[in-house]
Scaffold this motif. Structure first.
Motif, PDB file in Angstrom:
ATOM      1  N   LYS A 127      -1.083  -4.280  14.259  1.00 45.67           N
ATOM      2  CA  LYS A 127      -2.211  -5.198  14.214  1.00 45.67           C
ATOM      3  C   LYS A 127      -3.406  -4.728  15.040  1.00 45.67           C
ATOM      4  CE  LYS A 127       0.564  -9.336  13.342  1.00 45.67           C
ATOM      5  NZ  LYS A 127       0.698  -9.028  11.964  1.00 45.67           N
ATOM      6  N   SER A 128      -3.175  -3.756  15.932  1.00 43.57           N
ATOM      7  CA  SER A 128      -4.256  -3.346  16.830  1.00 43.57           C
ATOM      8  C   SER A 128      -4.104  -1.876  17.215  1.00 43.57           C
ATOM      9  CB  SER A 128      -4.237  -4.203  18.096  1.00 43.57           C
ATOM     10  OG  SER A 128      -3.107  -3.879  18.879  1.00 43.57           O
ATOM     11  N   LEU A 129      -5.165  -1.350  17.801  1.00 47.23           N
ATOM     12  CA  LEU A 129      -5.104   0.015  18.315  1.00 47.23           C
ATOM     13  C   LEU A 129      -4.042   0.148  19.401  1.00 47.23           C
ATOM     14  CD1 LEU A 129      -8.808   1.262  18.506  1.00 47.23           C
ATOM     15  CD2 LEU A 129      -6.942   2.249  17.183  1.00 47.23           C
ATOM     16  N   ASP A 130      -3.798  -0.927  20.145  1.00 45.24           N
ATOM     17  CA  ASP A 130      -2.752  -0.880  21.169  1.00 45.24           C
ATOM     18  C   ASP A 130      -1.396  -0.551  20.559  1.00 45.24           C
ATOM     19  OD1 ASP A 130      -4.480  -1.362  23.253  1.00 45.24           O
ATOM     20  OD2 ASP A 130      -4.068  -3.523  23.343  1.00 45.24           O
ATOM     21  N   ASP A 131      -1.119  -1.094  19.366  1.00 46.14           N
ATOM     22  CA  ASP A 131       0.141  -0.768  18.682  1.00 46.14           C
ATOM     23  C   ASP A 131       0.205   0.732  18.383  1.00 46.14           C
ATOM     24  OD1 ASP A 131       0.921  -3.463  18.643  1.00 46.14           O
ATOM     25  OD2 ASP A 131       0.041  -3.799  16.660  1.00 46.14           O
ATOM     26  N   ALA A 132      -0.900   1.292  17.930  1.00 43.89           N
ATOM     27  CA  ALA A 132      -0.953   2.731  17.620  1.00 43.89           C
ATOM     28  C   ALA A 132      -0.785   3.559  18.897  1.00 43.89           C
ATOM     29  CB  ALA A 132      -2.265   3.070  16.920  1.00 43.89           C
ATOM     30  N   PHE A 133      -1.420   3.144  19.984  1.00 37.63           N
ATOM     31  CA  PHE A 133      -1.266   3.870  21.250  1.00 37.63           C
ATOM     32  C   PHE A 133       0.186   3.820  21.739  1.00 37.63           C
ATOM     33  CE2 PHE A 133      -5.967   3.082  21.910  1.00 37.63           C
ATOM     34  CZ  PHE A 133      -6.324   4.410  21.755  1.00 37.63           C
ATOM     35  N   GLU A 134       0.856   2.672  21.555  1.00 44.03           N
ATOM     36  CA  GLU A 134       2.269   2.567  21.937  1.00 44.03           C
ATOM     37  C   GLU A 134       3.118   3.532  21.119  1.00 44.03           C
ATOM     38  OE1 GLU A 134       4.029  -1.353  22.097  1.00 44.03           O
ATOM     39  OE2 GLU A 134       2.202  -2.160  23.022  1.00 44.03           O
ATOM     40  N   GLU A 135       2.823   3.664  19.830  1.00 41.90           N
ATOM     41  CA  GLU A 135       3.555   4.592  18.969  1.00 41.90           C
ATOM     42  C   GLU A 135       3.353   6.032  19.440  1.00 41.90           C
ATOM     43  OE1 GLU A 135       5.990   5.253  15.405  1.00 41.90           O
ATOM     44  OE2 GLU A 135       5.653   3.566  16.747  1.00 41.90           O
ATOM     45  N   ILE A 136       2.107   6.381  19.742  1.00 45.93           N
ATOM     46  CA  ILE A 136       1.796   7.726  20.241  1.00 45.93           C
ATOM     47  C   ILE A 136       2.524   7.973  21.567  1.00 45.93           C
ATOM     48  CG2 ILE A 136      -0.060   9.221  21.119  1.00 45.93           C
ATOM     49  CD1 ILE A 136      -1.908   7.764  19.032  1.00 45.93           C
ATOM     50  N   SER A 137       2.578   6.967  22.405  1.00 41.60           N
ATOM     51  CA  SER A 137       3.291   7.077  23.682  1.00 41.60           C
ATOM     52  C   SER A 137       4.780   7.317  23.446  1.00 41.60           C
ATOM     53  CB  SER A 137       3.077   5.809  24.505  1.00 41.60           C
ATOM     54  OG  SER A 137       3.799   5.862  25.701  1.00 41.60           O
TER      55      SER A 137
END
Length: 187
Positions: free
Chosen positions: A48-58
């Motif tokens: 739903k957000s860029l934060d979700d994408a950053f968590e995936e990258i992490s």
């Protein structure tokens, strides 16, 4: 991982460049991972957000740092933007075993891109990471992923009942595997 180098391995195929995923890729990851169709069998709710994408990258970076996996970003050579990812997770070094995972932006479905990427990393896993066994755990309704791994020579070994609890429900998974000696026969 028994990779010959600590440098992230960039893999190249006829149409694709498989590379490390970085924070600058978050917008593109959000694009395809917010799609319900792409996420249907991923085991997570659509982003739903860029934060979700950053968590995936992490998570991808954690796999690499702990040597429990490696995830490549799938890019078309001429564009360079991430259109999906593929890689290994749950590496069990002492048993020379890993699981494979992949997803692709819906706009790229049906073009052989996922097959090309998964074939490249499978080859890399057997030739550079010393795997003896690569597993794919696939939900029974996910016919396209089953066809993809079967085309690469994976064999369905059985059904793991209620194997995962994802998105609020228990899911059955088919266990597929490809052994190094079977892969070597297809070369």
């Amino acid at each position: 991982m028994n990779s010959k180098s600590d440098k992230f391995p960039i893999l190249e195929t006829k149409r694709l460049l498989l590379r490390n995923i970085i924070n600058e890729d978050a917008k593109n990851i959000l694009h395809y991972m917010s799609d319900e169709d792409v996420m249907q069998y991923y085991g997570l709710a659509p982003f739903k957000s860029l934060d979700d994408a950053f968590e995936e990258i992490s998570w991808y970076q954690t796999l690499l740092n702990k040597k429990t996996g490696i995830r490549w970003g799938i890019t078309l050579k001429e564009k360079g933007i991430i259109i999906g990812s593929c890689g290994f997770h749950n590496i069990v070094s002492q048993h020379f075993r890993t699981e494979i995972g992949f997803e692709l932006s819906k706009e790229m479905w049906g073009k052989g891109i996922a097959f090309e990427a998964v074939e490249a990393i499978t080859n890399y896993g057997f030739t550079h990471m010393s795997f003896q066994r690569v597993e794919a755990l696939i939900e029974p309704p996910n016919l396209s992923s089953q066809r993809l791994v079967e085309k690469l020579g994976f064999m369905r070994e059985g059904l793991l009942r209620n194997y995962e609890f994802t998105c609020g429900e228990f899911c059955d998974l088919y266990m597929y595997s490809l052994l190094k000696q079977d892969f070597d026969k297809t070369d």
